[in-house]
Design a protein around this motif. Structure first.
Motif, PDB file in Angstrom:
ATOM      1  N   VAL A 187      10.073   4.205  -9.126  1.00 13.20           N
ATOM      2  CA  VAL A 187       9.921   4.560 -10.539  1.00 13.20           C
ATOM      3  C   VAL A 187       9.143   3.521 -11.334  1.00 13.20           C
ATOM      4  N   LYS A 188       9.041   2.286 -10.822  1.00 14.61           N
ATOM      5  CA  LYS A 188       8.341   1.250 -11.584  1.00 14.61           C
ATOM      6  C   LYS A 188       7.875   0.148 -10.637  1.00 14.61           C
ATOM      7  N   ILE A 189       6.665  -0.349 -10.887  1.00 14.65           N
ATOM      8  CA  ILE A 189       6.102  -1.448 -10.095  1.00 14.65           C
ATOM      9  C   ILE A 189       5.521  -2.480 -11.047  1.00 14.65           C
ATOM     10  N   VAL A 245      17.514  -3.226  -2.304  1.00 17.32           N
ATOM     11  CA  VAL A 245      17.178  -2.222  -1.301  1.00 17.32           C
ATOM     12  C   VAL A 245      15.916  -2.655  -0.558  1.00 17.32           C
ATOM     13  N   ASP A 246      15.949  -2.516   0.780  1.00 13.99           N
ATOM     14  CA  ASP A 246      14.786  -2.803   1.616  1.00 13.99           C
ATOM     15  C   ASP A 246      13.964  -1.521   1.724  1.00 13.99           C
ATOM     16  N   VAL A 247      12.761  -1.537   1.124  1.00 11.84           N
ATOM     17  CA  VAL A 247      11.861  -0.388   1.160  1.00 11.84           C
ATOM     18  C   VAL A 247      10.539  -0.829   1.769  1.00 11.84           C
ATOM     19  N   PHE A 248      10.238  -0.313   2.942  1.00 13.90           N
ATOM     20  CA  PHE A 248       9.006  -0.680   3.652  1.00 13.90           C
ATOM     21  C   PHE A 248       8.938  -2.175   3.933  1.00 13.90           C
ATOM     22  N   GLY A 249      10.092  -2.842   3.981  1.00 18.80           N
ATOM     23  CA  GLY A 249      10.099  -4.276   4.212  1.00 18.80           C
ATOM     24  C   GLY A 249      10.106  -5.093   2.941  1.00 18.80           C
ATOM     25  N   LEU A 250       9.983  -4.455   1.775  1.00 14.83           N
ATOM     26  CA  LEU A 250      10.040  -5.149   0.492  1.00 14.83           C
ATOM     27  C   LEU A 250      11.430  -5.012  -0.110  1.00 14.83           C
ATOM     28  N   GLU A 251      11.835  -6.036  -0.868  1.00 17.97           N
ATOM     29  CA  GLU A 251      13.114  -5.982  -1.553  1.00 17.97           C
ATOM     30  C   GLU A 251      12.899  -5.360  -2.928  1.00 17.97           C
ATOM     31  N   ASP A 282       0.834  -1.204   0.000  1.00 19.57           N
ATOM     32  CA  ASP A 282       0.000   0.000   0.000  1.00 19.57           C
ATOM     33  C   ASP A 282       0.866   1.251   0.000  1.00 19.57           C
ATOM     34  N   ARG A 283       1.939   1.204   0.789  1.00 19.72           N
ATOM     35  CA  ARG A 283       2.806   2.377   0.874  1.00 19.72           C
ATOM     36  C   ARG A 283       3.597   2.573  -0.421  1.00 19.72           C
ATOM     37  N   VAL A 284       4.042   1.446  -0.988  1.00 24.65           N
ATOM     38  CA  VAL A 284       4.797   1.549  -2.242  1.00 24.65           C
ATOM     39  C   VAL A 284       3.914   2.107  -3.355  1.00 24.65           C
ATOM     40  N   ASN A 285       2.703   1.598  -3.467  1.00 29.88           N
ATOM     41  CA  ASN A 285       1.783   2.099  -4.489  1.00 29.88           C
ATOM     42  C   ASN A 285       1.470   3.579  -4.269  1.00 29.88           C
ATOM     43  N   GLU A 286       1.300   3.944  -3.027  1.00 33.45           N
ATOM     44  CA  GLU A 286       1.011   5.347  -2.720  1.00 33.45           C
ATOM     45  C   GLU A 286       2.215   6.234  -3.053  1.00 33.45           C
TER      46      GLU A 286
END
Length: 665
Positions: free
Chosen positions: A257-259, A222-228, A196-200
């Protein structure tokens, strides 16, 4: 329970409640019936009369009685108000059912308090907790449960500034471990909320903080919000990164930049954060660019053809030829990465996206220090700085070079590579052939230091003289023979052998072979020399004119045969050819390879070096000879006995002889 019993119980309860709630009223009222109102005024009057009767003779006492009367009346009225208020607010449901009824507003307030403060540790949902204590290895988190929970500090590596009082998202991992401790997980909670945070963050283009875990092929994890998430190497910085390890185990800011939702892939960029600032800086720098302007830059990248310089957000190129007045083979010889240096703007395109820079232009040109008295024809010394197939560059002084073309290295007309004459670093002497100070060009010559061998060529190599030379080169039409350095002559393919039919000169000679030649022609002005090799030997065909003349017969062996005929090797110089129809023997069969027989020369051509032979004509000639002898004998012995029939026989024989002659021709 009957209605009477309920009514009696209700009355007793009212009495008790009234007594506890208003003891003053109990003193005044002995009985209370809710269904029958008590006349308090009458009771009071009765008491008043009794008091007056007791002390009616005392006037002062009468006044006291009046005051007491008024006081008692006011007290009675107050008690009546209290009793009425109590009865009005009395909860009959609580009295009858024994359960207190809670109002809706109280229930709503209670539910709100429960929702805000109560934590269900059995529900796998994300909870917000407060850090109340930190140890060397763990963080103590208060989640409003019966006990505090613990989380390993490893889960907060991305947040080294964690402190007491911070709010963190947690998930109940274990309700109670062996020691009775509540175990929480911050990493799992972050994972649940991560997408949710990444999408936001991607939708709003907000900046996120991530922890660089490790290197991978082409970038970093990179660990971002607990995601790699994946950080490409090209997105780490605006300049090329040579050491990725310097970013490992560090926190950095990124932009999503991309999901890829299908494969759960996230791509982040640190470069995107600084590009906006750089773009503004770039526009400001570009607006101020002018030709000839000197700026300070940093070496960003080194290639074989030049160096890219970072001017503070704007890149420019220094071509290798603009790095130094001296010739260099690679820019790394004089520059290194991240080196700061001053550069001058040489040129740029209309939108200033391509900027050409220079370094050597900041110093004086070496040609300005060249000896002003130097002129064409002077001898100079220098060092070989560059070698190429077409020649060599000789450095006379620092930054001043002259070219010695390969044709000026030797008087030989047979061109070779410059490497055959000099090597890099050799000290050589040369003669200045041309000198252009304006164009800053100079051509040199080495062969001019020796005399031209063609000056007295007619004396050394007159026509008809015999010499020995070296085979230097081949062509389809002949070979070049070097008589001495600078003197080459051509031997045409027709002048290589008297007897052999040569298709290519390499069939007879190899490069470097020594060969005897005779000068056939000489053109000193055009520097051309025609040589011959076969002329050094006697022409064997002058002897073969007699030995293999037409009509001569020879006993020979067929060395080879094919569909057209057969070949006979008569000697080392002559190979004769026998046509297919001339291989027929007297019995009608044909000669084969390896057969020995008599052959007659039916053609001999000295100019074309051709000999043709035949076996068939031998027995045909013998047959003609026999017929002629028979006819002669017949004419002599039987001339007188001739008849008409004999004449017919002779006519047939003559016809046969004519046919044989025609077939031979």
């Amino acid at each position: 329970m009957s209605e009477k019993e309920k009514d009696s119980k209700t009355k007793e309860t009212v009495k008790k409640t009234t007594k506890s709630a208003n003891p003053r009223a109990v003193k005044k009222t002995t009985k209370t019936n809710p269904n029958k109102k008590t006349s308090k005024a009458a009771k009071t009057v009765k008491t008043e009369k009794e008091v007056l009767d007791i002390d009616n003779s005392n006037p002062s006492h009468e006044k006291n009685l009046i005051v007491e009367k008024e006081f008692k009346i006011e007290e009675i009225k107050e008690d009546e108000v209290l009793n009425d208020h109590f009865l009005k607010d009395f909860d009959w449901n609580l009295f009858e059912e024994g359960i207190e009824t809670v109002k809706d507003d109280k229930l709503s307030e209670f539910e709100k308090l429960v929702e805000e403060n109560f934590v269900d540790t059995y529900n796998e949902s994300v909870i917000e907790g407060t850090v109340i204590s930190l140890t060397e290895r763990e963080a103590i988190i208060d989640i409003n449960a019966k006990s505090e929970g613990v989380i390993s500090l490893n889960e907060f590596r991305y947040n080294p500034d964690l402190k007491v009082g911070d709010k963190v998202e947690v998930l109940v991992d274990i309700q109670e471990d062996k020691t009775g401790q509540l175990v929480l997980s911050h990493r799992k909670a972050r994972t649940i909320k991560a997408w949710d945070r990444v999408n936001e963050a991607h939708a709003k283009s907000t900046v996120v903080t991530g922890f660089v875990k490790c290197r991978t092929k082409g970038g970093m994890i990179v660990d971002v919000f607990g995601l790699e998430a994946f950080l490409p190497g090209s997105q780490i910085d605006v300049k090329p990164i040579r050491d990725y390890d310097q970013y490992v185990n560090k926190n950095m800011e990124f932009k999503v930049v991309k999901i890829n939702h299908e494969f759960k892939n996230v791509v982040v960029s640190h470069k995107a954060l600084i590009e906006a600032d750089i773009e503004l800086q770039k526009k400001e720098i570009i607006s101020q660019l002018e030709k000839g302007q000197v700026l300070e830059g940093t070496v960003k990248n080194i290639t074989t053809y030049g160096v890219f310089i970072d001017l503070g957000g704007v890149d420019g190129l220094i071509h290798i030829t603009d790095l130094s007045w001296n010739r260099i083979n690679h820019p790394s010889e004089i520059l290194e990465l991240d080196q700061k240096l001053n550069v001058v703007i040489l040129d740029f395109d209309d939108d200033k996206s391509r900027i050409q820079l220079g370094v050597k232009q900041l110093s004086a040109h070496p040609w300005e220090s060249l000896d002003p008295n130097l002129k064409e024809g002077d001898k100079i010394k220098g060092k070989v700085s560059v070698l190429a197939d077409y020649g060599a560059f000789i450095e006379i002084v620092d930054g001043v070079e002259g070219l010695v073309h390969v044709s000026e290295m030797s008087w030989s007309t047979h061109l070779r590579s410059a490497q055959d004459f000099v090597d890099i670093g050799d000290e050589v002497e040369a003669v200045v052939l041309t000198l252009d100070r304006e164009e800053r060009k100079m051509s040199l010559g080495i062969k001019q230091l020796t005399s031209d061998p063609w000056t007295d060529i007619t004396k050394k190599y007159p026509v008809g003289s015999k010499h020995s030379g070296i085979v230097r080169n081949f062509t389809n039409f002949g070979i070049f023979v070097e008589l001495e350095e600078g003197i080459d002559g051509l031997v045409y393919i027709s002048d290589l052998s008297w007897t052999l039919k040569v298709k290519h000169p390499s069939e007879l000679f190899a490069s470097g072979d020594s060969i005897d030649v005779i000068v056939l022609e000489l053109d000193s002005e055009a520097r051309k020399l025609s040589l011959g090799h076969k002329q050094t030997m006697n022409n064997p065909w002058d002897v073969y004119d007699k030995n293999f003349a037409e009509g001569t017969t020879h006993n020979a062996i067929i060395s080879d045969s094919n569909d057209k005929g057969a070949t006979i090797i008569l000697n080392d110089d002559i190979t004769a050819f026998v046509p297919n129809r001339h291989l027929v023997k007297e019995d009608g069969n044909k000669l084969k390879k390896g057969d020995t027989a008599e052959f007659k020369v039916i053609e001999y051509n000295k100019d074309f070096k051709r000999v043709v032979m035949s076996h068939t004509v031998i027995f045909n000639d013998q047959e003609k000879k026999n017929v002629k002898e028979s006819l002669k004998n017949l004419n002599v012995k039987e001339s007188d006995k001739s008849t008409l029939g004999d004449l017919d026989v002779l006519a047939d024989l003559k016809k046969k002889m004519v046919d044989d002659e025609n077939s031979k021709s």
